[in-house]
Design a protein around this motif. Structure first.
Motif, PDB file in Angstrom:
ATOM      1  N   GLU A 120      20.310   4.656 -52.429  1.00 31.13           N
ATOM      2  CA  GLU A 120      19.636   3.366 -52.510  1.00 31.13           C
ATOM      3  C   GLU A 120      20.278   2.345 -51.579  1.00 31.13           C
ATOM      4  O   GLU A 120      21.501   2.241 -51.505  1.00 31.13           O
ATOM      5  CB  GLU A 120      19.674   2.829 -53.938  1.00 31.13           C
ATOM      6  CG  GLU A 120      18.868   1.550 -54.121  1.00 31.13           C
ATOM      7  CD  GLU A 120      18.880   1.045 -55.552  1.00 31.13           C
ATOM      8  OE1 GLU A 120      17.885   0.408 -55.963  1.00 31.13           O
ATOM      9  OE2 GLU A 120      19.874   1.281 -56.266  1.00 31.13           O
ATOM     10  N   LEU A 121      19.438   1.595 -50.882  1.00 31.32           N
ATOM     11  CA  LEU A 121      19.868   0.496 -50.029  1.00 31.32           C
ATOM     12  C   LEU A 121      19.259  -0.794 -50.559  1.00 31.32           C
ATOM     13  O   LEU A 121      18.073  -0.835 -50.919  1.00 31.32           O
ATOM     14  CB  LEU A 121      19.416   0.689 -48.583  1.00 31.32           C
ATOM     15  CG  LEU A 121      19.999   1.869 -47.786  1.00 31.32           C
ATOM     16  CD1 LEU A 121      19.274   3.167 -48.096  1.00 31.32           C
ATOM     17  CD2 LEU A 121      19.922   1.587 -46.284  1.00 31.32           C
ATOM     18  N   LYS A 122      20.071  -1.862 -50.585  1.00 29.78           N
ATOM     19  CA  LYS A 122      19.603  -3.177 -51.006  1.00 29.78           C
ATOM     20  C   LYS A 122      20.058  -4.191 -49.960  1.00 29.78           C
ATOM     21  O   LYS A 122      21.255  -4.441 -49.814  1.00 29.78           O
ATOM     22  CB  LYS A 122      20.181  -3.547 -52.378  1.00 29.78           C
ATOM     23  CG  LYS A 122      19.750  -2.629 -53.514  1.00 29.78           C
ATOM     24  CD  LYS A 122      20.353  -3.090 -54.842  1.00 29.78           C
ATOM     25  CE  LYS A 122      19.884  -2.210 -55.993  1.00 29.78           C
ATOM     26  NZ  LYS A 122      20.438  -2.667 -57.298  1.00 29.78           N
ATOM     27  N   ALA A 123      19.099  -4.755 -49.242  1.00 32.47           N
ATOM     28  CA  ALA A 123      19.432  -5.703 -48.168  1.00 32.47           C
ATOM     29  C   ALA A 123      19.661  -7.091 -48.755  1.00 32.47           C
ATOM     30  O   ALA A 123      18.772  -7.670 -49.386  1.00 32.47           O
ATOM     31  CB  ALA A 123      18.312  -5.738 -47.146  1.00 32.47           C
ATOM     32  N   LYS A 124      20.866  -7.627 -48.522  1.00 36.28           N
ATOM     33  CA  LYS A 124      21.183  -8.980 -48.985  1.00 36.28           C
ATOM     34  C   LYS A 124      20.783 -10.018 -47.942  1.00 36.28           C
ATOM     35  O   LYS A 124      20.615 -11.190 -48.253  1.00 36.28           O
ATOM     36  CB  LYS A 124      22.674  -9.075 -49.287  1.00 36.28           C
ATOM     37  CG  LYS A 124      23.145  -8.073 -50.336  1.00 36.28           C
ATOM     38  CD  LYS A 124      24.646  -8.149 -50.523  1.00 36.28           C
ATOM     39  CE  LYS A 124      25.142  -7.079 -51.475  1.00 36.28           C
ATOM     40  NZ  LYS A 124      26.638  -7.134 -51.628  1.00 36.28           N
ATOM     41  N   SER A 125      20.682  -9.582 -46.687  1.00 37.31           N
ATOM     42  CA  SER A 125      20.173 -10.408 -45.590  1.00 37.31           C
ATOM     43  C   SER A 125      19.318  -9.488 -44.730  1.00 37.31           C
ATOM     44  O   SER A 125      19.194  -8.295 -45.027  1.00 37.31           O
ATOM     45  CB  SER A 125      21.331 -10.978 -44.760  1.00 37.31           C
ATOM     46  OG  SER A 125      21.964  -9.948 -44.003  1.00 37.31           O
ATOM     47  N   TYR A 126      18.742 -10.014 -43.655  1.00 32.32           N
ATOM     48  CA  TYR A 126      18.101  -9.113 -42.703  1.00 32.32           C
ATOM     49  C   TYR A 126      19.161  -8.124 -42.219  1.00 32.32           C
ATOM     50  O   TYR A 126      20.295  -8.510 -41.892  1.00 32.32           O
ATOM     51  CB  TYR A 126      17.533  -9.889 -41.514  1.00 32.32           C
ATOM     52  CG  TYR A 126      17.009  -8.987 -40.423  1.00 32.32           C
ATOM     53  CD1 TYR A 126      15.778  -8.356 -40.557  1.00 32.32           C
ATOM     54  CD2 TYR A 126      17.765  -8.746 -39.281  1.00 32.32           C
ATOM     55  CE1 TYR A 126      15.297  -7.503 -39.568  1.00 32.32           C
ATOM     56  CE2 TYR A 126      17.293  -7.898 -38.285  1.00 32.32           C
ATOM     57  CZ  TYR A 126      16.065  -7.286 -38.441  1.00 32.32           C
ATOM     58  OH  TYR A 126      15.613  -6.439 -37.466  1.00 32.32           O
ATOM     59  N   ALA A 127      18.821  -6.845 -42.190  1.00 30.07           N
ATOM     60  CA  ALA A 127      19.812  -5.819 -41.850  1.00 30.07           C
ATOM     61  C   ALA A 127      19.164  -4.714 -41.030  1.00 30.07           C
ATOM     62  O   ALA A 127      17.978  -4.410 -41.192  1.00 30.07           O
ATOM     63  CB  ALA A 127      20.441  -5.238 -43.111  1.00 30.07           C
ATOM     64  N   GLU A 128      19.965  -4.110 -40.152  1.00 27.88           N
ATOM     65  CA  GLU A 128      19.544  -2.959 -39.359  1.00 27.88           C
ATOM     66  C   GLU A 128      20.526  -1.822 -39.634  1.00 27.88           C
ATOM     67  O   GLU A 128      21.744  -2.011 -39.533  1.00 27.88           O
ATOM     68  CB  GLU A 128      19.527  -3.316 -37.872  1.00 27.88           C
ATOM     69  CG  GLU A 128      18.572  -4.450 -37.546  1.00 27.88           C
ATOM     70  CD  GLU A 128      18.608  -4.859 -36.081  1.00 27.88           C
ATOM     71  OE1 GLU A 128      19.344  -4.231 -35.301  1.00 27.88           O
ATOM     72  OE2 GLU A 128      17.904  -5.813 -35.723  1.00 27.88           O
TER      73      GLU A 128
END
Length: 237
Positions: A218-226
């Motif tokens: 699982e990935l959870k983006a806290k800001s825009y992320a690449e």
């Protein structure tokens, strides 16, 4: 689930003036016995090359070599007769196989180029050397994974290994699962930019986490992320 975290500032550093390189795994003058490889993933170098500079002609064999420009253009020449310019948005793969020689130079005389140089141990040794590159639509990886290297996906670049490279650009607040494509593989997640939690680990730009013995991450983006995901066999011969 097993995890190994590599923070950005823990990577090896080589500064040659014309080249500044950060090494996620042991490479050249940098050696860390705990960071020689992650399964079949052997090298992940984060390189910045000055204008007009580059790597002169040198040999490789029996390695799958992937180059991903992050900004700027990279000029490639090799002994198969290939001569190409790899631009931002492109991905290049070279199967060194039974052996070849190649060079990589900054295509600009003035501006820096930054690119990832990634090596993966091959599945079959001594194959005929080959080269391929492709431009990928960045919009097609918004809030989802876009496979750019694969042994069995015709829309991606072919690799001589049961390995998969995928890119995702995530808006802040996006939750996304990475589904492992081949049982027994592990996934090395390298954060190109942003603030994102992966497998419960809080990661910032150029941090990484390797995950094994799990079918989904699982990935959870806290800001825009690449994010770049490199899925590889964990058992290598």
């Amino acid at each position: 689930m097993n995890t190994v975290v590599h923070k950005s500032d823990s990577r090896g550093l080589a500064d040659h003036g014309w080249l500044r390189s950060r090494h996620s795994f042991s490479f050249a003058g940098y050696y860390n016995p705990d960071r020689v490889h992650f399964g079949a993933l052997r090298v992940l170098n984060d390189d910045i090359v000055a204008g007009g500079q580059g790597f002169g002609t040198h040999p490789h064999d029996n390695m799958e070599i992937v180059s991903i420009p992050l900004y700027g253009d990279l000029e490639h020449k090799d002994s198969t007769g290939t001569g190409e310019v790899i631009k931002t948005g492109d991905v290049q793969i070279m199967s060194a196989g039974s052996g070849l020689r190649h060079s990589e130079f900054n295509h600009s005389k003035d501006d820096e180029v930054q690119f990832l140089q990634i090596w993966v141990f091959p599945k079959e040794r001594d194959i005929k050397p080959r080269y391929e590159q492709k431009s990928f639509d960045i919009e097609s990886r918004m809030n989802k994974f876009q496979t750019v290297v694969s042994p069995d996906d015709e829309s991606a670049l072919w690799i001589n290994q049961d390995a998969y490279f995928s890119l995702a650009n995530l808006d802040a607040g996006t939750n996304l699962n990475y589904e492992v494509k081949k049982p027994g593989n592990g996934v090395y997640f390298f954060v190109l930019n942003g603030d994102v939690a992966i497998a419960g680990e809080s990661l910032l730009s150029r941090d990484a986490v390797g995950v094994s013995e799990s079918n989904s991450v699982e990935l959870k983006a806290k800001s825009y992320a690449e994010v770049l995901a490199i899925e590889v066999p964990m058992d290598i011969q």
